[in-house]
Scaffold this motif. Structure first.
Motif, PDB file in Angstrom:
ATOM      1  N   PHE A   2      10.693 -11.994  -1.856  1.00 57.18           N
ATOM      2  CA  PHE A   2      11.507 -11.179  -2.829  1.00 57.18           C
ATOM      3  C   PHE A   2      10.552  -9.777  -2.890  1.00 57.18           C
ATOM      4  O   PHE A   2       9.284 -10.116  -2.823  1.00 57.18           O
ATOM      5  N   THR A   3      10.987  -8.964  -3.365  1.00 61.89           N
ATOM      6  CA  THR A   3      10.250  -7.747  -3.757  1.00 61.89           C
ATOM      7  C   THR A   3      10.396  -7.488  -5.081  1.00 61.89           C
ATOM      8  O   THR A   3      11.573  -7.165  -5.784  1.00 61.89           O
ATOM      9  N   VAL A   4       9.318  -7.278  -5.758  1.00 62.38           N
ATOM     10  CA  VAL A   4       9.330  -7.073  -7.190  1.00 62.38           C
ATOM     11  C   VAL A   4       8.871  -5.671  -7.506  1.00 62.38           C
ATOM     12  O   VAL A   4       8.098  -5.235  -7.082  1.00 62.38           O
ATOM     13  N   THR A   5       9.714  -4.870  -8.299  1.00 59.78           N
ATOM     14  CA  THR A   5       9.364  -3.563  -8.712  1.00 59.78           C
ATOM     15  C   THR A   5       8.706  -3.481  -9.950  1.00 59.78           C
ATOM     16  O   THR A   5       9.112  -3.922 -10.928  1.00 59.78           O
ATOM     17  N   CYS A   6       7.515  -2.772 -10.230  1.00 54.88           N
ATOM     18  CA  CYS A   6       6.695  -2.827 -11.301  1.00 54.88           C
ATOM     19  C   CYS A   6       6.308  -1.326 -11.660  1.00 54.88           C
ATOM     20  O   CYS A   6       6.534  -0.596 -10.795  1.00 54.88           O
ATOM     21  N   ASP A   7       5.629  -1.382 -12.704  1.00 54.87           N
ATOM     22  CA  ASP A   7       5.256  -0.021 -13.327  1.00 54.87           C
ATOM     23  C   ASP A   7       4.122   0.359 -12.602  1.00 54.87           C
ATOM     24  O   ASP A   7       2.805  -0.256 -12.777  1.00 54.87           O
ATOM     25  N   PHE A  11       0.879  -1.249   0.168  1.00 48.31           N
ATOM     26  CA  PHE A  11      -0.054  -0.142   0.082  1.00 48.31           C
ATOM     27  C   PHE A  11       0.649   1.178   0.121  1.00 48.31           C
ATOM     28  O   PHE A  11       0.671   2.217  -0.718  1.00 48.31           O
ATOM     29  N   TYR A  12       1.936   1.070   0.903  1.00 51.38           N
ATOM     30  CA  TYR A  12       2.660   2.459   0.818  1.00 51.38           C
ATOM     31  C   TYR A  12       3.671   2.697  -0.325  1.00 51.38           C
ATOM     32  O   TYR A  12       4.182   3.725  -0.356  1.00 51.38           O
ATOM     33  N   ASP A  13       3.539   1.795  -1.396  1.00 52.76           N
ATOM     34  CA  ASP A  13       4.504   1.712  -2.449  1.00 52.76           C
ATOM     35  C   ASP A  13       3.891   1.065  -3.634  1.00 52.76           C
ATOM     36  O   ASP A  13       4.236   0.170  -3.799  1.00 52.76           O
ATOM     37  N   PRO A  14       2.889   1.590  -4.408  1.00 46.98           N
ATOM     38  CA  PRO A  14       1.936   1.135  -5.246  1.00 46.98           C
ATOM     39  C   PRO A  14       2.771   0.366  -6.470  1.00 46.98           C
ATOM     40  O   PRO A  14       2.342  -0.615  -7.192  1.00 46.98           O
ATOM     41  N   GLY A  15       4.143   0.823  -6.504  1.00 49.50           N
ATOM     42  CA  GLY A  15       4.889   0.055  -7.784  1.00 49.50           C
ATOM     43  C   GLY A  15       5.651  -1.073  -7.270  1.00 49.50           C
ATOM     44  O   GLY A  15       6.820  -1.571  -7.911  1.00 49.50           O
ATOM     45  N   CYS A  16       5.358  -1.603  -6.017  1.00 46.95           N
ATOM     46  CA  CYS A  16       6.187  -2.835  -5.613  1.00 46.95           C
ATOM     47  C   CYS A  16       5.098  -3.808  -5.161  1.00 46.95           C
ATOM     48  O   CYS A  16       4.247  -3.700  -4.572  1.00 46.95           O
ATOM     49  N   LEU A  17       5.715  -5.189  -5.225  1.00 47.26           N
ATOM     50  CA  LEU A  17       4.750  -6.275  -4.946  1.00 47.26           C
ATOM     51  C   LEU A  17       5.923  -6.993  -3.895  1.00 47.26           C
ATOM     52  O   LEU A  17       7.089  -7.391  -4.329  1.00 47.26           O
ATOM     53  N   ASP A  18       5.452  -7.512  -2.729  1.00 45.51           N
ATOM     54  CA  ASP A  18       6.233  -8.535  -2.054  1.00 45.51           C
ATOM     55  C   ASP A  18       5.882  -9.832  -2.378  1.00 45.51           C
ATOM     56  O   ASP A  18       4.656 -10.418  -2.431  1.00 45.51           O
ATOM     57  N   VAL A  19       6.949 -10.662  -2.719  1.00 44.57           N
ATOM     58  CA  VAL A  19       6.467 -12.129  -2.861  1.00 44.57           C
ATOM     59  C   VAL A  19       7.043 -12.963  -1.796  1.00 44.57           C
ATOM     60  O   VAL A  19       8.171 -12.953  -1.827  1.00 44.57           O
ATOM     61  N   TRP A  20       6.267 -13.892  -1.460  1.00 46.05           N
ATOM     62  CA  TRP A  20       6.545 -14.869  -0.267  1.00 46.05           C
ATOM     63  C   TRP A  20       6.729 -16.307  -1.070  1.00 46.05           C
ATOM     64  O   TRP A  20       5.386 -16.854  -1.429  1.00 46.05           O
ATOM     65  N   VAL A  21       7.660 -16.814  -1.077  1.00 46.94           N
ATOM     66  CA  VAL A  21       7.823 -18.229  -1.467  1.00 46.94           C
ATOM     67  C   VAL A  21       8.085 -19.211  -0.455  1.00 46.94           C
ATOM     68  O   VAL A  21       9.072 -19.101   0.439  1.00 46.94           O
ATOM     69  N   MET A  22       7.062 -20.173  -0.361  1.00 44.60           N
ATOM     70  CA  MET A  22       7.274 -20.942   0.777  1.00 44.60           C
ATOM     71  C   MET A  22       7.937 -22.471   0.216  1.00 44.60           C
ATOM     72  O   MET A  22       7.562 -22.980  -0.485  1.00 44.60           O
TER      73      MET A  22
END
Length: 355
Positions: A286-291, A263-274
């Motif tokens: 992982f943190t994915v930076t997107c447009d 929410f604090y950075d709409p250009g980022c996604l947190d990816v949790w891999v189990m």
């Protein structure tokens, strides 16, 4: 070939693509019998699954396309192959939308739902398809649904799950869970889910370790809910804290993953891999930076070198490299301008008959 042992012939054939095996069924009766044998089909499937030979399937109304991926490292230019499928039949009172969305895959079978909660099972490799009967347990009024496709190893059968619910303002009034079995070609109702599935308009369940997974609400908490296909019981799976409306659960690299939009950075996604199923401490972030000009990033695949593949807003495929921390468009020649996307592995498993 006539002088080779049967075991050697079987081993060689099990390493070939499905399109070749479909042709080789015409070589002789012994070869046809071998390639149609359930044990051979399982061996061939296991090879493709262990090698993670994923393919993309793209859906655009009546048209389906296949794109071969290299799981070791995604190339930046690929080609789409049009698949010749007969469109599913519809009731006379419905406007045909044909194949619509991609509802998940299992063992080479792909679930294709439409807007009326009708489903088709297709095998893109063999070009076989099956239209499922309508579930008699679907809620008719203001219906929404979660769904998923998986395999019950206890009875050697494929199952489709439909969680039907209607939303009153922000609360889910009720849900009805029904299960379709391929062997019997019929639906039956099981116990309702004790969790609220109405956070989203719909979700496709992620099939991992014998269970389908969705994001749902348990009281005021968002959790990952699993339905075991053997015991058909719901349970909560250990997961990171989920705190926003864009959480998604999927299967990447054979493992259960959760995508959380920041929410604090709409250009980022947190990816949790189990890495280890059900073990909270085995998660890797992982943190994915997107447009941030795009609203919809749907994860599709993860290469062995750490490249994430996304379907962006239904008209673009984007790669994100976790080492280089950069994204770029994946060029696929011959693909439709607008599409839904999913992944599958090549297999000989038939949606029309279970070996």
């Amino acid at each position: 070939m006539a002088n080779l042992p049967d075991e050697t012939i079987s081993d060689v054939l099990s390493r070939l693509p499905v399109v070749s095996l479909c042709r080789f069924r015409c070589v002789s009766k012994p070869w046809r019998s071998l390639i149609s044998n359930p044990q051979f089909i399982r061996t061939h499937l296991n090879r493709n699954t262990n090698d993670k030979n994923e393919r993309l399937i793209l859906s655009n109304y009546c048209n389906l396309y296949s794109v071969e991926l290299d799981s070791s490292q995604f190339r930046h230019q690929l080609a789409a192959v049009h698949l010749n499928f007969a469109p599913p039949k519809f009731r006379p009172d419905q406007n045909p939308r044909c194949y619509g969305e991609i509802g998940g895959s299992c063992h080479g079978l792909v679930l294709m739902p439409d807007v009326w909660c009708n489903y088709s099972l297709v095998n893109p490799s063999t070009r076989e398809s099956r239209e499922l009967p309508e579930s008699p347990f679907t809620i008719e009024s203001k219906v929404l649904a979660d769904y998923g496709l998986g395999y019950d190893s206890c009875i050697d059968d494929y199952k489709v799950v439909n969680i039907s619910y209607h939303r009153i303002e922000t609360e889910c009034a009720d849900n009805v869970v029904s299960v379709y079995a391929l062997k019997t070609n019929s639906w039956r109702r099981i116990e309702n889910s004790p969790y609220d599935h109405s956070r989203f308009e719909h979700q496709s369940g992620a099939f991992v370790c014998g269970a389908l997974h969705w994001v749902a609400r348990n009281g005021t908490e968002d959790v990952i809910v699993a339905l075991g296909l053997e015991d058909e019981k719901f349970r909560i799976v250990a997961s990171p804290n989920l705190d926003c409306n864009s959480d998604r659960v999927c299967v990447l690299g054979g493992g259960l993953c959760v995508f959380v939009e920041q929410f604090y950075d709409p250009g980022c996604l947190d990816v949790w891999v189990m890495k280890e199923y059900g073990v909270r401490d085995s998660r890797t972030k992982f943190t994915v930076t997107c447009d941030n000009s795009y609203d919809s990033w749907r994860p599709l695949s993860l290469s062995r070198t750490g490249q994430f593949l996304f379907n962006v807003e239904g008209y673009k495929l984007v790669l994100f490299d976790t080492q280089e921390k950069e994204s770029k468009e994946l060029v696929v020649h011959g693909r439709p301008a607008q599409f839904e996307a999913g992944t599958y592995v090549e297999s000989l498993v038939s949606p029309t008959r279970l070996c």
